[in-house]
Write a protein that holds these residues in place. Structure first.
Motif, short mmCIF file in Angstrom:
data_model
loop_
_atom_site.label_atom_id
_atom_site.label_comp_id
_atom_site.label_asym_id
_atom_site.label_seq_id
_atom_site.Cartn_x
_atom_site.Cartn_y
_atom_site.Cartn_z
N HIS A 193 0.87 -1.18 0.00
CA HIS A 193 0.00 0.00 0.00
C HIS A 193 0.91 1.23 0.00
O HIS A 193 1.70 1.42 0.93
N ASP A 194 0.81 2.06 -1.03
CA ASP A 194 1.64 3.26 -1.10
C ASP A 194 1.06 4.34 -0.21
O ASP A 194 -0.16 4.55 -0.17
N ILE A 195 1.94 5.02 0.51
CA ILE A 195 1.56 6.15 1.35
C ILE A 195 2.15 7.43 0.77
O ILE A 195 1.45 8.41 0.59
N ASN A 196 3.46 7.40 0.47
CA ASN A 196 4.14 8.54 -0.15
C ASN A 196 5.23 8.01 -1.07
O ASN A 196 6.42 8.19 -0.80
N GLY A 197 4.82 7.31 -2.11
CA GLY A 197 5.76 6.77 -3.09
C GLY A 197 6.80 5.85 -2.48
O GLY A 197 6.48 5.01 -1.64
N GLU A 198 8.05 6.02 -2.88
CA GLU A 198 9.14 5.19 -2.37
C GLU A 198 9.67 5.69 -1.03
O GLU A 198 10.48 5.01 -0.40
N ASP A 199 9.21 6.86 -0.59
CA ASP A 199 9.66 7.37 0.71
C ASP A 199 8.97 6.67 1.87
O ASP A 199 9.59 6.40 2.89
N ILE A 200 7.67 6.43 1.73
CA ILE A 200 6.89 5.75 2.77
C ILE A 200 5.88 4.83 2.10
O ILE A 200 5.02 5.30 1.34
N PHE A 201 5.98 3.54 2.38
CA PHE A 201 5.00 2.59 1.87
C PHE A 201 4.81 1.49 2.90
O PHE A 201 5.59 1.34 3.84
N MET A 202 3.73 0.74 2.73
CA MET A 202 3.35 -0.25 3.73
C MET A 202 3.15 -1.61 3.08
O MET A 202 2.56 -1.71 2.01
N ASN A 203 3.64 -2.63 3.76
CA ASN A 203 3.38 -4.02 3.36
C ASN A 203 2.53 -4.66 4.44
O ASN A 203 2.89 -4.63 5.62
N VAL A 204 1.41 -5.24 4.04
CA VAL A 204 0.52 -5.96 4.96
C VAL A 204 0.67 -7.44 4.65
O VAL A 204 0.69 -7.84 3.48
N MET A 205 0.81 -8.24 5.71
CA MET A 205 1.05 -9.67 5.52
C MET A 205 0.34 -10.49 6.58
O MET A 205 0.05 -10.00 7.67
N GLU A 206 0.09 -11.74 6.23
CA GLU A 206 -0.49 -12.71 7.15
C GLU A 206 0.30 -14.00 6.98
O GLU A 206 0.51 -14.46 5.86
N PHE A 207 0.78 -14.57 8.10
CA PHE A 207 1.61 -15.78 8.02
C PHE A 207 1.66 -16.46 9.38
O PHE A 207 1.27 -15.87 10.40
N ASP A 208 2.17 -17.68 9.39
CA ASP A 208 2.35 -18.43 10.63
C ASP A 208 3.71 -18.09 11.23
O ASP A 208 4.73 -18.07 10.52
N THR A 209 3.73 -17.87 12.54
CA THR A 209 5.00 -17.65 13.22
C THR A 209 5.80 -18.94 13.19
O THR A 209 5.26 -20.02 13.00
N GLN A 210 7.12 -18.81 13.36
CA GLN A 210 8.03 -19.97 13.32
C GLN A 210 8.96 -19.92 14.54
O GLN A 210 9.18 -18.85 15.11
#
Length: 160
Positions: free
Chosen positions: A39-56
């Motif tokens: 999800h872009d917030i401010n181009g390459e300066d600020i962006f967000m990755n949302v993820m769902e996964f199992d802990t290890q």
């Protein structure tokens, strides 16, 4: 490294402006409804990755470190352990991957561990090793987001 709870904005005042802005933004959006992916917030300066996964198990994972971006990690759902250190390691480093801004580390020097619950955040500055997604009692599948903040947006005194 900085950590806290998104529900306690009264403690955000001493953080760099860019971190305060990100925490305010995250407080205002429905993070539970975010879809996985970038999800872009401010181009390459600020962006967000949302993820769902199992802990290890922590021993099955390597730590990571960034040189260009700081991570603002927010746990949305589940329980997560994050091992970290405020010491930049000088040994056991794999080659730096400039395209994705990460370097893997086999051993974290003088490590500690955070127990993350929903609403808690951790900020890892460039050069601070961290190992997210670790199992601890009560953990399983988690949903989290990581906001990447370019180091030029951080207060220089934090990085010196």
């Amino acid at each position: 490294m900085i950590h806290g709870n998104l529900n306690q904005p009264e403690f955000f005042g001493g953080y760099p402006e860019s971190i305060q802005m990100i925490l305010a933004y995250l407080s205002e959006i429905p993070v539970n409804e975010l879809s996985c992916g970038r999800h872009d917030i401010n181009g390459e300066d600020i962006f967000m990755n949302v993820m769902e996964f199992d802990t290890q198990p922590a021993e099955s994972k390597k730590a990571e470190m960034h040189l260009v971006y700081a991570d603002v990690q927010l746990l949305i759902r589940g329980v997560e352990g994050i091992e970290y250190s405020t010491q930049t390691p000088s040994e056991h480093l794999e080659p730096y991957q400039a395209e994705d801004d990460y370097q893997l580390i086999a051993e974290i020097p003088d490590k500690s561990q955070l127990r993350m619950l929903p609403g808690m955040f951790a900020v890892f500055l460039p050069g601070e090793p961290h190992k997210p997604g670790c199992q601890i009692i009560g953990s399983g599948t988690i949903k989290k987001l990581v906001v990447k903040v370019h180091c030029r947006l951080l207060d220089d005194t934090l990085l010196s």
